[in-house]
Enzyme design. Structure first.
Site, short mmCIF file in Angstrom:
data_model
loop_
_atom_site.label_atom_id
_atom_site.label_comp_id
_atom_site.label_asym_id
_atom_site.label_seq_id
_atom_site.Cartn_x
_atom_site.Cartn_y
_atom_site.Cartn_z
N GLU A 1 45.46 -15.25 5.48
CA GLU A 1 44.97 -13.83 6.10
C GLU A 1 45.32 -13.82 7.51
OE1 GLU A 1 40.60 -13.84 6.66
OE2 GLU A 1 40.60 -11.38 7.26
N ALA B 1 38.49 -21.32 10.82
CA ALA B 1 38.33 -21.73 9.48
C ALA B 1 38.74 -20.32 8.66
CB ALA B 1 36.92 -22.33 8.95
N MET B 2 39.16 -20.89 7.34
CA MET B 2 39.39 -19.48 6.34
C MET B 2 38.90 -19.70 5.11
SD MET B 2 41.16 -16.87 5.79
CE MET B 2 40.73 -16.13 4.26
N GLU B 3 38.34 -18.50 4.72
CA GLU B 3 37.30 -18.54 3.39
C GLU B 3 37.99 -18.47 2.22
OE1 GLU B 3 37.62 -15.75 5.69
OE2 GLU B 3 37.79 -13.79 4.75
N HIS C 1 29.27 -19.62 7.58
CA HIS C 1 30.09 -18.34 7.64
C HIS C 1 31.16 -17.96 6.53
CE1 HIS C 1 31.94 -15.10 10.17
NE2 HIS C 1 33.01 -15.47 9.41
N GLU C 2 31.90 -19.27 6.49
CA GLU C 2 32.92 -19.33 5.38
C GLU C 2 32.33 -19.13 3.92
OE1 GLU C 2 35.68 -18.35 6.68
OE2 GLU C 2 35.19 -19.00 8.48
N HIS D 1 31.11 -15.66 3.16
CA HIS D 1 32.10 -15.00 2.88
C HIS D 1 32.50 -14.54 1.24
CE1 HIS D 1 34.08 -12.80 6.09
NE2 HIS D 1 34.48 -14.14 6.76
N GLU E 1 33.65 -9.09 8.31
CA GLU E 1 33.35 -10.06 9.50
C GLU E 1 32.20 -9.49 10.03
OE1 GLU E 1 34.87 -12.63 9.53
OE2 GLU E 1 36.45 -12.20 8.38
N1 B3K Z 1 38.78 -14.46 7.98
C1 B3K Z 1 39.17 -15.69 8.86
C2 B3K Z 1 40.00 -15.10 9.84
C3 B3K Z 1 41.29 -15.02 9.70
C4 B3K Z 1 42.26 -14.83 11.11
C5 B3K Z 1 43.62 -14.33 10.48
N2 B3K Z 1 44.31 -14.38 11.98
C6 B3K Z 1 38.05 -16.64 9.16
C7 B3K Z 1 36.75 -15.96 9.18
O1 B3K Z 1 36.49 -15.16 9.99
O2 B3K Z 1 35.86 -16.51 8.57
ZN ZN Z 2 34.84 -14.46 8.91
#
Ligand code: B3K
Ligand code: ZN
Length: 892
Positions: A124, A265-267, A300-301, A304, A323
């Site tokens: 992302e 972090a990333m979901e 949070h993740e 998502h 978000e």
């Molecule tokens: N969705 C990711 C953020 C990605 C950022 C990319 N530049 C984390 C989050 O908001 O949970």
């Molecule tokens: Zn997020």
């Protein structure tokens, strides 16, 4: 000078010509390169039409392209910049590509990249195009199968989204594994990992009986730092079932921690990748705040998975759809699992510190912008935090039950789809019956509205009226939209004002709106819709004090002419914890602004500090120890507004005067309350074994706040207390509190403590980050040179985002006295780093560049210094679109 980056507009959105049903990836990781083969099953959206297939690709070395098994002749495709166009495709076909990539050279940390223990991905928003040619846009959702292969000894763990389906050995000591994700997803949710990692696993059984394997993968040797993350994950799973009826839909939920990561972090579906900062915790390495942040980021993740993954965004303009909503959900989770009041206060503080300035500066944008140059610049406080406030307002306006119905409807309508913010609001409107047409302005208007509230009391008629007027100052965003022919008429917002009225004894008054037969309750949610609107209450015996916007019910500025006495009254008696805190902040802000003025006029005394305030703070401290007192809330109340937040209130910011005034107020409080502070410090000592949970953490927060004040006393006994606190600390919360205090003191012990801390923790990267941060935020003279020296220290690595954030961003964003030094030395340091970093990692460089946002609020000399550095950055050859957009807008 770099070209102005091209602008992308929401109005230009067009659906993709082709959809993809399935994707089969084969990623073979070798020492010098990685080969990626992709097999895309394509289907034309409008059968029979002639449009070309548009694919994205960045830094890919194309080796082969086949359609339905036949190599594609050169005249059928065209590569232009980061686009690959293929013409004359049948409506249904299979496209195969082979590319080579160089993850070991990928310093941007976007796409597939090398970190210490192996290979990791971040896709992302637009990282997948750095792995293979693909329509890299969220409205193309496909089912993925991924075969991954690498050297077995070096990279024993091979992971991708979904379920493991097969694995085996290859020649030359290599091995492979295939993972299949049963859910269609956009490419930004793809992830894979090939690394040497340790793993901790646990199981969670969902309400419907699915047994989910929860696994956390970390750098070898760190298994003793994973318990909290895994517990947080299980807690989140339970909470989402209880509150939203949402269950985990996969058999495997994996979290992989990596030390080199651009954000938190990333979901990715079933395979979250996390910054180590939000996974690893042990009492001696992580603070109470770290533990809480882990809870929140894990939640949070995880949340998502539904709000973002099952239902995703049609395009990146809709980012707040996932978000804002997911931040709102993790905030609600935080309020349920920690203290509701403290959690909300901290959110309001963040909003004021990060989002309000953004909304007043050159990067101002609505939660759904109409245009952007670089999408990575729009993962902002506005999209996230203000986005969450917008969802919270819907929740407040329609209530929890209707909100839940709205969520159910949203999933019933859109599960498996890529949708827009309108779709979400429509579900909420249809479920609640409340017309949200006007409310939608929150999605398209930038800037923080101001509510001007005036009250009127008619003693004879026993009538109390509140007259509310909405004002919205213009932002650069409208000017830009105007220029681009996209200007929308701005209009008043629809928002909730949660209200209480207090009498002179601090009692809450029953609220009877004109026209009602009896009072409904002592707290009401008023709906403001008009530019000017009045609310009239009957049967009010004496003039009350209004408690406005309880719980911070709308993200606005409030202008109400409170007297000092009224604020002191609210600090003591308001039934709403947020507004009790808010009254203290408001009063402190008034005092500090007066103090800054006094400093500017050369007054050396502190007669601008009213005794009433000192007494109110003394009472607050005492309140922590009476029955029902909450030390955590008192700790929040003792914290003065930050210099950056105060700066927003000044016409022309004088960072030196603000710093001096704030320090003078802290010293006065320390002197005048020293007995009480010391008594509280001693009383709050905790003998029980460490636990990061609420009660202990609250006591520690207050105890360390007291220590912080006592450290301001320029006396050996106070210094001894701080040193003793450091030496006897049984956890990182206490150690770092002492270290941060001592970092501000020009005493010989400063170096001794800093050195001993570093030698003890030099191998624990996250603790070294804290060591860098306390030095970067020191108020002592020479800090700017210290930061430069630390950049050359073995502990610093410009390629590691955490190091840059802890040292450089902390300096620029949280040390206003030195960053805004009149001689321009702070600005020059920032610009040097931005330029060095831009060539390596534009996303991180651009975040540092954002520290210049408010440069026009300063005096002519500082403006000159800032402009010089901004222009120097802008003039740099080959500047990334990330930095070019931020610097360009700042100079606009
Ligand atoms: N969705 C990711 C953020 C990605 C950022 C990319 N530049 C984390 C989050 O908001 O949970
Ligand atoms: Zn997020």
């Amino acid at each position: 000078m770099s070209d102005t980056p091209a602008t992308i507009y929401l109005k230009d959105y067009t659906p993709p010509a082709f959809l993809i049903d399935t994707v089969a990836l084969d990623i073979a990781i070798h020492t010098d390169f990685t080969r990626v083969q992709a097999r895309l099953a394509l289907r034309r959206q409008a059968p029979g039409s002639a449009s070309a297939l548009e694919l994205d690709g960045e830094e890919l070395e194309l080796q082969a392209l086949r359609v339905d098994g036949v190599a594609l002749p050169a005249e059928r495709y065209r590569i232009e910049g980061d686009k690959l166009w293929i013409t004359d495709l049948p409506d249904v076909c299979v496209l195969e590509s082979v590319v080579r990539i160089a993850p070991d050279q990928n310093t941007q940390l976007s796409g597939l990249y090398r970190s210490k223990d192996g290979y990791f991905t971040q896709c992302e928003a637009q990282g997948f195009r750095r792995i293979t040619y693909y329509p890299d846009r969220p409205d193309v959702m496909a089912k993925f199968v991924c075969r991954l292969s690498a050297d077995r000894a070096a990279f024993p763990i091979l992971l991708a989204n979904g379920n493991p389906v097969a694995q085996g050995a290859e020649e030359n000591g290599r091995h492979w594994a295939t993972w299949e994700d049963p859910f269609a997803k956009p490419a930004y949710l793809f992830a894979c990992v090939a690394a040497k990692l340790d793993m901790l696993e646990d199981f969670y059984t969902t309400t419907s009986g699915r047994r989910v394997r929860c696994a956390v993968y970390v750098e070898p040797g760190k298994l003793d730092q994973c318990d909290h993350a895994i517990a947080a994950l299980k807690k989140s799973m339970k909470w989402d079932e209880d509150v939203f009826g949402l269950e985990m839909d996969l058999d495997h939920y994996m979290i992989v921690a990596v030390g080199d990561f651009n954000m938190g972090a990333m979901e990715n579906k079933g395979l979250n990748i996390f910054n180590t900062k939000y996974v690893l915790a042990r009492p001696d390495t992580a603070t109470d705040t770290d533990y809480q942040n882990i809870d929140r980021v894990v939640a949070h993740e995880y949340f998502h998975n539904w709000t973002g993954n099952r239902v995703t965004c049609r395009d990146w303009f809709q980012l707040s759809l996932k978000e804002g909503l997911t931040v709102f959900r993790d905030q609600q989770f935080g309020m349920d699992v920690h203290s509701a009041g403290v959690t909300r206060i901290q959110e309001v503080r963040t909003l004021r510190a990060a989002q309000f300035p953004e909304d007043a500066g050159p990067m101002a944008h609505p939660i759904r912008p109409e245009s952007y140059a670089e999408i990575n610049n729009f993962y902002t406080a506005t999209v996230y935090e203000k986005g969450a406030e917008v969802i919270r307002m819907i929740h407040t306006l329609i209530g929890q039950d209707a909100f839940r119905k709205g969520m159910d409807l949203y999933f019933a309508r859109h599960d498996g789809q890529a949708v827009t913010c309108e779709d979400f609001v429509a579900a909420m409107q249809d479920a609640s019956g409340l017309d949200l047409t006007q409310f939608k302005r929150w999605y398209s208007q930038a800037g923080t509205p101001c509510l001007i509230v005036r009250s009127e009391f008619d003693a004879a008629a026993r009538r109390y009226s509140l007259h509310v007027e909405q004002q919205f100052a213009p932002t650069p965003y409208e000017a830009r939209m105007e220029k681009e022919g996209l200007a929308l008429p701005r209009g008043p917002y629809h928002l909730p004002i949660v209200l209480g009225l207090l009498d002179a004894d601090g009692h809450a008054l029953p609220l009877q709106l004109a026209g009602e037969a009896t009072p409904a309750s002592t707290q009401r949610t008023l709906q403001l819709r008009d530019a000017k609107q009045s609310f009239v209450f009957e049967n009010v015996a004496a003039e009350p004090i209004p408690s406005l916007l309880r719980g911070f019910s709308a993200p606005v500025l409030l202008d109400y002419p409170y007297t000092t006495a009224q604020l002191v009254h609210l600090m003591a008696y308001d039934g709403d914890a947020v507004n009790r805190w808010e009254a203290g902040q408001r009063l402190a802000t008034e005092i500090l602004l007066a103090g800054a003025k006094a400093v500017q006029q050369g007054h050396s005394g502190s007669d601008w500090i009213p005794l009433d305030y000192i007494h109110a703070m003394a009472r607050l401290l005492g309140a922590a120890f009476v029955d029902g007192g909450d030390p955590a809330l008192v700790a929040e109340a003792l914290m003065l507004p930050s210099e950056n937040v105060l700066a927003e209130q000044m016409e022309v910011v004088d960072p030196d005067a603000l710093h001096a005034a704030r320090l003078a107020l802290r010293r006065t409080l320390a002197r005048d309350l020293r007995e009480a502070l010391l008594a509280a410090y001693l009383e709050l000592k905790i003998d029980a074994p460490y636990s990061p949970e609420g009660e202990q953490a609250g006591k520690r927060a207050l105890r360390n706040a007291c220590l912080g004040y006592l450290a301001e006393l320029d006396e050996p006994s106070a210094q001894a207390l701080v040193i003793g606190h450091f030496e006897t600390a049984g956890n990182m919360t206490d150690s770092i509190a002492a270290l941060a205090a001592v970092a501000n003191l020009d005493i010989p012990a400063r170096h001794v403590l800093l050195d001993s801390f570093y030698s003890k923790w030099r191998d624990e990267a996250l603790v070294v980050d804290k060591w860098l941060q306390v030095q970067a935020t020191s108020r002592l003279p020479g800090t700017t040179q210290d930061v430069r020296a630390l950049m050359a220290h073995e502990a610093f690595d410009i390629r590691n985002p955490n190091k840059v954030y802890s040292l450089v961003r902390a300096f620029c964003a949280a040390n206003p006295k030195h960053f805004h030094a009149a001689d321009g030395s702070g600005y020059q340091l920032a610009a040097d780093v931005i330029l060095q970093l831009d060539a390596l990692n534009p996303q991180v460089a651009s975040r540092i560049a954002r520290c210049f946002d408010r440069w026009k609020k300063f005096d002519a000399q500082r403006q000159h210094q800032a402009r010089t550095q901004l222009e120097r950055v802008r003039a740099h050859d080959g500047l990334s679109s990330d930095v070019a957009e931020v610097v360009g807008k700042a100079l606009e």
